[in-house]
Scaffold this motif. Structure first.
Motif, mmCIF file in Angstrom:
data_model
loop_
_atom_site.group_PDB
_atom_site.id
_atom_site.type_symbol
_atom_site.label_atom_id
_atom_site.label_comp_id
_atom_site.label_asym_id
_atom_site.label_seq_id
_atom_site.Cartn_x
_atom_site.Cartn_y
_atom_site.Cartn_z
ATOM 1 N N LEU A 22 10.358 24.935 -31.941
ATOM 2 C CA LEU A 22 11.240 25.999 -31.463
ATOM 3 C C LEU A 22 10.475 27.062 -30.677
ATOM 4 C CD1 LEU A 22 13.582 26.377 -34.567
ATOM 5 C CD2 LEU A 22 14.262 25.639 -32.274
ATOM 6 N N ARG A 23 9.308 27.454 -31.165
ATOM 7 C CA ARG A 23 8.515 28.457 -30.445
ATOM 8 C C ARG A 23 8.116 27.942 -29.062
ATOM 9 N NH1 ARG A 23 6.389 32.888 -32.957
ATOM 10 N NH2 ARG A 23 6.684 33.071 -35.222
ATOM 11 N N ALA A 24 7.760 26.659 -28.986
ATOM 12 C CA ALA A 24 7.353 26.096 -27.699
ATOM 13 C C ALA A 24 8.533 25.946 -26.746
ATOM 14 C CB ALA A 24 6.688 24.740 -27.918
ATOM 15 N N ALA A 25 9.713 25.676 -27.294
ATOM 16 C CA ALA A 25 10.884 25.407 -26.454
ATOM 17 C C ALA A 25 11.396 26.647 -25.742
ATOM 18 C CB ALA A 25 11.989 24.797 -27.305
ATOM 19 N N ARG A 26 11.406 27.777 -26.433
ATOM 20 C CA ARG A 26 11.902 29.031 -25.868
ATOM 21 C C ARG A 26 13.356 28.926 -25.376
ATOM 22 N NH1 ARG A 26 7.652 32.591 -25.131
ATOM 23 N NH2 ARG A 26 5.567 31.662 -25.234
ATOM 24 N N LYS A 27 14.122 28.050 -25.996
ATOM 25 C CA LYS A 27 15.545 27.922 -25.714
ATOM 26 C C LYS A 27 16.310 28.121 -27.015
ATOM 27 C CE LYS A 27 15.361 26.771 -21.300
ATOM 28 N NZ LYS A 27 16.012 27.540 -20.220
ATOM 29 N N ARG A 28 17.554 28.575 -26.888
ATOM 30 C CA ARG A 28 18.354 28.822 -28.094
ATOM 31 C C ARG A 28 18.720 27.539 -28.827
ATOM 32 N NH1 ARG A 28 17.935 33.769 -30.317
ATOM 33 N NH2 ARG A 28 18.245 35.406 -28.765
ATOM 34 N N MET A 29 18.973 26.477 -28.076
ATOM 35 C CA MET A 29 19.368 25.205 -28.674
ATOM 36 C C MET A 29 18.372 24.129 -28.248
ATOM 37 S SD MET A 29 22.097 26.032 -30.392
ATOM 38 C CE MET A 29 22.568 24.383 -30.910
ATOM 39 N N VAL A 30 17.767 23.480 -29.230
ATOM 40 C CA VAL A 30 16.821 22.399 -28.974
ATOM 41 C C VAL A 30 17.363 21.139 -29.640
ATOM 42 C CG1 VAL A 30 14.440 21.592 -29.223
ATOM 43 C CG2 VAL A 30 14.914 24.039 -28.927
ATOM 44 N N PHE A 31 17.446 20.063 -28.874
ATOM 45 C CA PHE A 31 17.993 18.806 -29.375
ATOM 46 C C PHE A 31 16.909 17.735 -29.304
ATOM 47 C CE2 PHE A 31 21.513 21.140 -27.337
ATOM 48 C CZ PHE A 31 22.328 21.338 -28.454
ATOM 49 N N SER A 32 16.652 17.068 -30.435
ATOM 50 C CA SER A 32 15.610 16.047 -30.455
ATOM 51 C C SER A 32 16.017 14.906 -31.385
ATOM 52 C CB SER A 32 14.268 16.659 -30.868
ATOM 53 O OG SER A 32 14.323 17.163 -32.184
ATOM 54 N N GLY A 33 15.080 14.014 -31.657
ATOM 55 C CA GLY A 33 15.342 12.859 -32.505
ATOM 56 C C GLY A 33 14.077 12.432 -33.214
ATOM 57 N N HIS A 34 13.748 11.136 -33.114
ATOM 58 C CA HIS A 34 12.463 10.583 -33.540
ATOM 59 C C HIS A 34 12.357 10.333 -35.046
ATOM 60 C CE1 HIS A 34 8.406 9.344 -32.855
ATOM 61 N NE2 HIS A 34 7.821 10.410 -33.320
ATOM 62 N N VAL A 35 12.981 11.171 -35.886
ATOM 63 C CA VAL A 35 12.789 11.037 -37.330
ATOM 64 C C VAL A 35 13.837 10.156 -37.985
ATOM 65 C CG1 VAL A 35 11.557 13.213 -37.522
ATOM 66 C CG2 VAL A 35 14.023 13.177 -37.843
ATOM 67 N N HIS A 36 14.887 9.770 -37.273
ATOM 68 C CA HIS A 36 15.905 8.821 -37.759
ATOM 69 C C HIS A 36 16.723 9.350 -38.933
ATOM 70 C CE1 HIS A 36 14.483 4.939 -35.665
ATOM 71 N NE2 HIS A 36 13.790 5.940 -35.144
ATOM 72 N N THR A 37 16.676 10.629 -39.195
ATOM 73 C CA THR A 37 17.422 11.247 -40.284
ATOM 74 C C THR A 37 18.059 12.528 -39.768
ATOM 75 O OG1 THR A 37 15.873 10.388 -41.935
ATOM 76 C CG2 THR A 37 17.268 12.233 -42.605
ATOM 77 N N PRO A 38 19.357 12.764 -40.032
ATOM 78 C CA PRO A 38 19.984 14.001 -39.560
ATOM 79 C C PRO A 38 19.351 15.237 -40.186
ATOM 80 C CG PRO A 38 21.631 12.408 -40.299
ATOM 81 C CD PRO A 38 20.303 11.896 -40.754
#
Length: 247
Positions: A139-155
């Motif tokens: 989140l600190r690196a993104a500097r956006k209010r909403m960050v969407f990702s995946g990779h972990v296969h769990t909600p």
């Protein structure tokens, strides 16, 4: 905008078709695909064609680690069975599909949103965001209010409050989650193509940026048919069993 969030499709035709059908019924008017379109599953070409069609209509798409591995030298960190599927996948894709995968960005921004497969802190390291500390780094690196990702296969859902405090939330499928405009959020919808939380139903999420609401969904699909495709393709049976067991 009602944005459907899909990640970790993993060449699972049945799961992707079920999620897209559900998203259309929920009146999704835009789509974001946060990586890993290939790997593990038996239908990489069909899945890629579907994603490419959506991108041609304005959808967001970013590169995942399996997508990266198909178009680069396979990373030694990847376990043997996954490397076997990567090698097989290369032989299933057209030049156009390979070019699409290799040309995907690691991150993409749209207004107050950022899309990335793993962590925004260092996307190509493919860090697993599985707790508050790596979530805060992203989140600190993104500097956006909403960050969407995946990779972990769990909600999962993480929140960084306006005073910097971190928190997490266990999403309940079908429940509307209010998004506070002063906070920052990391949204991980879970995997479309290979869930790993003990529930074999496919995962995706829907974000409404007008109502400022987020909903996670679990979508039952014909996982038996998807598993049989894996076996028929001669791929490691462990990936068929994962679709049945959700682990």
């Amino acid at each position: 905008m009602r944005l459907a969030l899909l990640t970790d499709l993993h060449a699972n035709r049945e799961a992707l078709d079920a999620c897209l059908t559900h998203a259309r019924a929920q009146k999704a008017d835009q789509y974001a695909f946060t990586g890993d379109f290939v790997g593990y599953g038996a239908d990489p070409a069909w899945v890629l064609d579907t994603v490419m069609e959506h991108v041609a209509r304005g959808a967001v798409a970013v590169q995942g680690n399996h997508d990266y591995s198909v178009t680069h030298e396979t990373r030694p960190q990847m376990h043997f069975e996954a490397r076997e599927v990567i090698e097989w996948t290369r032989g299933q894709l057209s030049g156009e599909q390979m070019a699409f995968l290799s040309g995907l960005p690691l991150t993409q921004e749209f207004e107050r949103m950022l899309f990335v497969h793993a962590s925004a802190h260092d996307p190509v390291k493919w860090e697993y965001v599985t707790g508050l500390e790596p979530a805060e780094r992203s989140l600190r690196a993104a500097r956006k209010r909403m960050v969407f990702s995946g990779h972990v296969h769990t909600p999962a859902l993480y929140r960084r409050a306006d005073d910097g405090r971190m928190g997490s939330h266990v999403p309940v499928p079908g429940t509307r989650i209010a998004i506070a405009p002063q906070h920052q959020y990391l949204v991980i919808p879970g995997a479309v193509g290979q869930p790993r939380d003990g529930n074999s139903a496919a995962c995706y999420a829907l974000y409404d940026d007008v109502a400022r609401e987020l909903v996670y969904y679990r979508i039952p699909y014909d996982n038996g048919a998807a598993a049989r495709r894996v076996i028929a393709a001669g791929l490691p049976i462990v990936f068929a069993m994962r679709l049945i067991e959700g682990i």
